[in-house]
Write an enzyme that holds these catalytic residues in place. Structure first.
Site, short mmCIF file in Angstrom:
data_model
loop_
_atom_site.label_atom_id
_atom_site.label_comp_id
_atom_site.label_asym_id
_atom_site.label_seq_id
_atom_site.Cartn_x
_atom_site.Cartn_y
_atom_site.Cartn_z
N GLU A 1 1.99 2.72 11.41
CA GLU A 1 0.92 3.75 12.05
C GLU A 1 1.63 4.73 13.01
O GLU A 1 1.10 5.78 13.27
CB GLU A 1 -0.20 2.78 12.63
CG GLU A 1 -0.83 2.11 11.74
CD GLU A 1 -1.68 0.85 12.64
OE1 GLU A 1 -2.80 1.09 12.74
OE2 GLU A 1 -1.17 -0.09 12.90
N SER B 1 0.12 -2.48 11.18
CA SER B 1 1.63 -2.20 11.29
C SER B 1 2.14 -3.90 11.54
O SER B 1 3.18 -3.70 12.30
CB SER B 1 2.08 -1.30 12.25
OG SER B 1 1.38 -0.12 12.20
N GLN C 1 3.77 1.35 1.47
CA GLN C 1 4.85 1.11 2.76
C GLN C 1 6.23 0.60 2.36
O GLN C 1 7.17 0.68 2.79
CB GLN C 1 4.18 0.60 3.88
CG GLN C 1 4.05 -0.96 3.81
CD GLN C 1 3.10 -1.67 3.11
OE1 GLN C 1 2.86 -1.29 1.89
NE2 GLN C 1 2.37 -2.48 3.62
N ALA D 1 12.58 -7.43 13.81
CA ALA D 1 11.72 -6.51 13.32
C ALA D 1 10.14 -6.42 13.89
O ALA D 1 9.61 -7.42 14.14
CB ALA D 1 11.52 -6.49 11.99
N ILE E 1 0.81 -1.13 -0.10
CA ILE E 1 0.12 -0.11 -0.04
C ILE E 1 1.03 1.28 0.10
O ILE E 1 0.26 2.54 0.29
CB ILE E 1 -1.01 0.00 1.19
CG1 ILE E 1 -0.12 -0.21 2.46
CG2 ILE E 1 -1.91 -1.08 0.94
CD1 ILE E 1 -1.21 -0.29 3.66
#
Lengths: 155, 295, 781
Positions: free
Chosen positions: C739, C528, C488, C734, C486
């Site tokens: 967000e 996220s 990101q 990670a 999207i």
């Protein structure tokens, strides 16, 4: 009702049959398959439908198809036809896009700027894209992409 | 969004032909120049014409050129042409400064100044500058040509003196004497916005002041009282306080979703003061450069 | 651990060429041929009304109209967490703009023209346009059938009220906590509704073919969730999951707005009425504003007790959410906040009530930040205000209470390892905390501010991810996931993870956008969580490939298994220096053995990740007992604001955000999230705002009056600080950050204004006009 109009699209002579109430953006996309200009707001606020007519970046959502009789239209497809331009390469290097939806309009607005001012100031870059909305990047990386020496050599 | 209304499209080659079409279709016709307002109205069914008359093929309507004692802005002159005109920038810097605040380059490349004034919206960015430059509007109709001061062209929100069979063919700007000035615009943020308030100030070498406003009353207006108060005076705090009090009487802003009338009025005072300050320092050859935001 | 070669380094995006040449296709760019039909909606002009009659005759007579559809054609409800929404309105409309009927025609102009001819008779009912009004005893009930709605087991609707869900969290004893406090501070903070404003609008095209299979192309963050919701909603038509295929090309921005199912149900449902002909439904910008999801408004009552030394003794947070007409997704935002509305602090005594309230405004739903931005406005404003009262440094207060790994959370589970304290310290240094700045302009003042943030993905406990990796003849790779690109950069970070393990360069990896027939399962791209969840799946799939490769080489070439490793697209052996077998020699054709036969075959890996430690079931009165959140990403931020004290106009000179991302898979992409997310956050506080009139009509459903930032509105400088305290179960450590970057924006502005001008504003947005009004009220102007 329909009328045949003749014009140049991305350097090639072309024609299409359009009704008076056909909007240029939709006509380019539906009739000629030029899908890089996109519809974001439909009222000239977002700039994602930007194409060039006779060398000027304009909103194809605010223009009727019948108006472009005899004009020269350039879309991102035309910009990308030859080799990838320095601006486009710099956009990749600087992460100047995320979802990519505004990128065609941004690149067209900036192409107009760079055609007129090959070495723009940061203020001029911002002015040129002040009507191109991007919800993802926060714009910083777009400005960095244009200000890269590979794009605008001297400041 | 598609345009559902069906209409005929005309691209006349002359003003006479245009007037003929307007006379035939009357209020069922709409003139098309830049189209940046009109096309939105068509999409949103605000306007449902039977005929669209595109005047862009009428060559004599284009260009910015000197005509006798006036500078003539053809009806097809776009805001970009205005901004790129060295005459406008050097001789009519307030109009130049105002043009730079209109929408964004992609719209300014298409939108015309004449179309802008014909929209007659209260927030008309070009209006305060045209008022302080005492512009004249050239109108053509079936009975020929007439000229009226821009100050009496707009009669109310979205209303002008134009008859259904008339069109604006040019805007004439008288040659101003040595002057400086400023157009100060209030938007909701730094980016493109409709004016929530706009103030143009013109200061000539003798200290006479002209001041005009948009988005602060049903129609753009120039205020003789404000001008009388400010002309040939040192604009100190006391004078500015008087000016603010006077603004309250002269202006009639509204509250809408863009701004409240209280804030508009408050800002009108601040903008007038900053516009004056910029105009006076520009007159002395000092900054800020035209185009710099003053608020 | 070996030094990482690809992960942790910035790598060119794998979708770059498509996106900068205009080749990237979004849903509206796809071609569907001459049979394509277009739907145009007839919408409710009333906020609350009964539908008495729909007359479609005039519209149906328009040449080119194929059919007019109404609620009678689809007696179907749907919803992600609670089934309270309808394809087309049934007997009642609950917000202005709700879809009541649809004209389907061969041409979009005809559909639009005919839609104006559909006559709907309404009997207006009193609307409830504010969540506080909806709680009143005599308030009209929006959903009399609430009690019977199907919903997930962690929702607690209150039948015969407008409360669709009430999340209660209780820990310790707040009464005791407030007694221990030297100072108890209470106030109310209000946040209005906001719109996502992705530049691409929503769209869906459905095709129900002659064989009974339904393909839907959507602009979506959630292809699998959509398939599931479509299949469930349409099951009365005999459609099962295997018959439904969702294809999601590139998405022009999501921000939560394209999660779940909103208007896409129309594309799916309408198609079933026109066998063999694709049906297209594209929203226009106005519909994008008033009929997708909106970020919910909230009125938050906050009470915090504190000791003189700055220790928080108790937090009571009572949040009333304006959730809109349908809460099938928005109720989970309310739920998430109900579990976490303390902010990233260790608090022993907690009482949170988060109420999801029906109103006659457009449906609320997910929006980048998922409720955390909203409560963070109050919480982080509050802490700075208390610090001022106690004459303490606001940063010191936050450091003192900062949550640490192992601390007990509000609902009893334990906090993950995190670098919050480090983030606080780094931001403090970068923003020059304690150094007063002065503007050269006498009309301007400069304020500095600070705020912390945290957020956990809000997911069902069994939200899983999966991945396939397949090799091509030249040892290039195709990765198939259903995590959504999207903007990101998910596709790129997935390629980097596979590249790290398989040593194939990122430039030789293609990562496909989802097609549920081909790409494996992913719950949704929200919260996220995909770098973490999908990243784990891709890592496992890559390891699966590697193990297959090494097994094959060991088995056919008789090399010691433990000595084998991958490097530079080849298999190498630690015991045979100089020997190598390029991957391209065998990943498709296999390895030829001494007897000339071939062993092996195409290498394909699979990876599945399920957070097996989570559970959403807990005591409804206290929320104790479950483990609803997988982990929190934490961080801190600081801001320098210049304010014109006469006009109220503000300019962000510098903003710094430090986030503990565990491990930065691609630092450049993280910077992209910070710079972009922070501007989105700043816009919500400085000028964005959805406005409705007294009849519930949205007044600014366009970019002319709903202002989203332009390049002119970006901060002068946005500084990204990456903190890396690894997440034990994350790929390379990670965790998500998409967000979080907008969450602290609102309190940063509010705190900076108070620092500069001494006025406190507790309602968003904080416009220039509001600053001037506050100054005037305090006699400072």
């Amino acid at each position: 009702m329909k009328k045949t109009i003749h014009f140049k699209l991305n350097g090639e002579k072309t024609s299409m049959d359009v009704a008076p109430n056909d909007v240029l953006l939709e006509a380019l996309r539906a009739n000629l398959g030029a899908k890089s200009p996109k519809c974001g707001c439909d009222r000239g606020d977002c700039g994602t439908c930007t194409v060039m007519i006779n060398g000027r970046a304009v909103r194809s959502c605010l223009i009727l198809a019948v108006e472009v009789e005899g004009c020269e239209i350039l879309t991102l497809e035309g910009v990308s036809k030859g080799r990838i331009a320095a601006l486009q390469r710099s956009f990749v290097k600087h992460n100047s896009f995320q979802c990519g939806f505004c990128a065609p309009g941004m690149i067209m607005s900036l192409t107009e700027l760079l055609n007129h001012k090959p070495t723009p100031t940061e203020e001029e870059v911002k002015e040129a894209i002040s009507g191109n909305l991007c919800r993802c990047t926060g714009y910083t990386q777009i400005v960095e992409g244009v200000m890269d020496p590979a794009v605008s050599k001297k400041r | 969004m598609p345009i559902a209304t069906e209409f005929e499209y005309f691209a006349p080659a002359s003003v006479r032909e245009t007037v003929g079409l307007l006379s035939k279709f009357k209020d069922k016709a709409r003139l098309l120049a830049g189209g940046t307002d009109l096309i939105v109205q068509l999409k949103e069914d605000v306007s449902k014409p039977q005929a669209l008359v595109d005047i862009k093929r009428i060559a004599p309507l284009g260009g910015i050129k000197v005509q006798g004692k006036f500078l003539r802005l053809g009806a097809l002159a776009t805001f970009t042409e205005l901004i790129e005109s060295t005459v406008i920038k050097s001789k009519y810097p307030i109009l130049w400064e105002a043009a730079r605040t209109v929408a964004s380059p992609g719209v300014r490349n298409r939108a015309t100044v004449a179309g802008n004034i014909c929209s007659a919206v209260p927030s008309l960015d070009s209006a305060p500058a045209l008022l302080v430059y005492e512009a004249v509007v050239v109108i053509e109709g079936p009975k020929g040509s007439r000229q009226i001061p821009f100050a009496s062209f707009i009669t109310g929100p979205r209303r002008t003196v134009l008859a259904k069979d008339e069109l604006v063919t040019a805007i004439l700007l008288p040659q101003p004497g040595k002057h400086c000035g400023a157009y100060v615009k209030l938007g909701r943020y730094a980016g493109e916005d409709l004016a929530q308030a706009g103030v143009a100030v013109l200061a000539d070498a003798k200290g006479a002041i002209r001041a005009a406003f948009c988005a602060l009353a049903p129609a753009p207006l120039r205020s003789a009282k404000i001008e009388a108060l400010l002309s040939c005076k040192k604009c100190d705090a006391a004078v500015m306080a008087q000016a603010c009090a006077l603004l309250e009487r002269e202006l009639a802003p509204i509250s809408d979703i863009r701004s409240s009338k209280e804030y508009r009025l408050h800002m009108a005072g601040v903008m007038l003061e900053r516009g004056l300050k910029a105009a006076c320092s520009r007159l002395k050859g000092e900054g800020p450069d035209y185009g710099k935001h003053l608020i | 651990m070996n030094e990482l070669k690809v992960v942790g380094h910035s790598s060119e995006r794998v979708d770059s060429l498509e996106k900068i040449t205009g080749a990237a296709n979004y849903v509206d760019d796809l071609n569907f041929g001459p049979e394509l039909l277009y739907a145009y909606l007839v919408e409710s002009p009333c906020a609350h009304a009964e539908i008495r009659k729909i007359n479609t005759a005039k519209a149906e007579r328009v040449p080119g109209v194929v059919k007019v559809l109404t609620g009678k054609d689809f007696p179907l409800s749907f919803g992600l967490y609670m089934q309270d929404r309808y394809v087309l309105a049934q007997d009642r409309v609950r917000f202005v703009g709700e879809q009541v009927a649809a004209v389907v025609a061969r041409d979009p102009k005809i559909a639009k023209r005919a839609a104006a001819l559909v006559e709907v008779t309404y009997k207006e009912l009193p609307p409830v346009l504010n969540q506080m009004d909806a709680l009143k005893k005599d308030a009209p009930l929006l959903h009399p059938g609430l009690k019977a709605y199907k919903h997930v087991p962690w929702f607690f609707p209150k039948g015969d009220t407008n409360i669709a869900h009430w999340r209660k969290t209780r820990k310790g004893d707040t009464e005791k906590g407030f007694k221990q406090a030297d100072f108890v501070f209470e106030d109310v903070y209000t946040v209005p509704r906001y719109a996502h404003c992705a530049i691409e609008v929503h769209g869906a095209v459905g095709l129900y073919d002659a064989s009974g299979r339904l393909t839907v192309w959507t602009a979506s963050q959630s292809p699998y969730t959509q398939r599931n919701v479509f299949a469930e909603a349409l099951s009365p038509l005999g459609i099962s999951h295997k018959d439904v295929r969702v294809i999601t090309p590139y998405v022009g921005g999501g921000f939560g707005g394209k999660a779940g199912v909103s208007m896409e149900i129309l594309g799916a449902a309408f198609a079933t009425k026109f066998k063999g002909k694709p049906v297209k439904v594209m929203w226009n910008r106005a519909q994008e504003f008033y009929n997708t999801y909106q970020r919910q408004g909230v009125e938050a009552h906050l009470k915090v007790g504190m000791k003189r030394d700055g220790r928080i003794t108790a937090v009571e947070h009572l949040l009333y959410w304006d959730a809109g007409a349908y809460v099938e997704y928005g109720a989970n935002v309310v739920n998430a906040v109900g579990l976490s509305a303390t902010g990233p602090y260790k608090v022993d005594n907690i009482k949170i009530d988060s109420l999801c309230i029906y109103t006659n405004l457009p449906p609320g739903g997910p929006y980048r930040g998922f409720g955390y931005s909203e409560f963070c406005f109050g919480m982080e404003s509050h802490l700075t205000r208390i610090a001022k009262k106690l004459r303490m440094d606001p940063i010191e207060i936050r450091l003192k209470n900062a949550i640490k790994g192992g601390d007990t959370l509000a609902y009893g589970a334990h906090m993950n390892p995190n670098g919050l304290s480090k983030a606080i310290e780094e931001v403090s240094k970068e923003i020059g905390w304690g150094k007063k700045e002065q503007s050269s302009d006498p009309d301007k003042v400069i304020g500095k501010s600070f705020a912390c943030f945290w957020k956990a993905p809000a997911m069902p406990p069994n939200a899983s991810s999966s991945a396939f990796i397949k090799f091509n003849e030249d040892a290039s790779l195709n990765i198939m996931v259903s995590g959504m690109e999207i903007g990101q950069g998910l596709l790129t970070s997935m390629a980097q993870i596979a590249s790290e393990i398989l040593t194939v360069p990122v430039s030789k990896i293609r990562v496909e956008t989802p097609d549920t027939d081909r790409n494996p399962y992913e719950w949704q791209t929200v919260g996220s969580h995909v770098t973490w969840g999908c990243g784990n799946a891709v890592k496992k799939a890559a390891i699966d490939c590697r193990e297959q490769i090494l097994d094959l080489v060991h088995r056919t070439l008789h090399l010691e298994r433990e000595s084998l490793y991958l490097e530079d697209e080849a298999v190498k052996s630690r015991t045979k220096p100089g020997w190598e077998l390029p991957l391209k020699n065998f990943v498709i054709p296999g390895i030829q053995a001494e007897d000339f036969t071939f062993k092996g075959g195409p290498i394909m890996g699979r990876g599945v990740f399920m957070p097996e430690f989570t559970s959403a079931i807990s005591d409804p009165e206290t929320s104790q007992g479950g483990h609803p959140n997988v982990h929190y990403t934490t961080g801190a931020s600081g801001l320098t604001l210049e304010i014109d004290r006469r006009t109220g106009r503000m300019k962000v000179l510098k903003v710094v955000l430090a986030a503990d991302v565990g491990k930065a898979i691609n630092p450049d992409l993280i910077r992209g999230q910070v710079v972009g997310g922070m501007l989105q956050g700043l816009a919500t506080v400085l000028y964005e705002d959805m406005r409705f009139d007294a009849k519930g009509r949205m007044l600014n459903p366009n970019f002319t009056d709903y202002k989203i930032p332009t390049v002119m509105d970006a901060p002068v400088e946005t500084k990204t600080i990456i903190i890396e305290v690894p997440q034990p179960d994350g790929p390379y450590g990670a965790r998500g950050v998409g967000e979080h970057t907008m969450i602290p924006a609102a309190p940063l502005i509010a705190n900076a204004i108070e620092d500069a001008l001494g006025v406190r504003i507790t309602s968003m947005p904080i416009t220039a006009e509001k600053v001037v009004a506050a100054l005037k009220k305090e006699g400072k102007l």
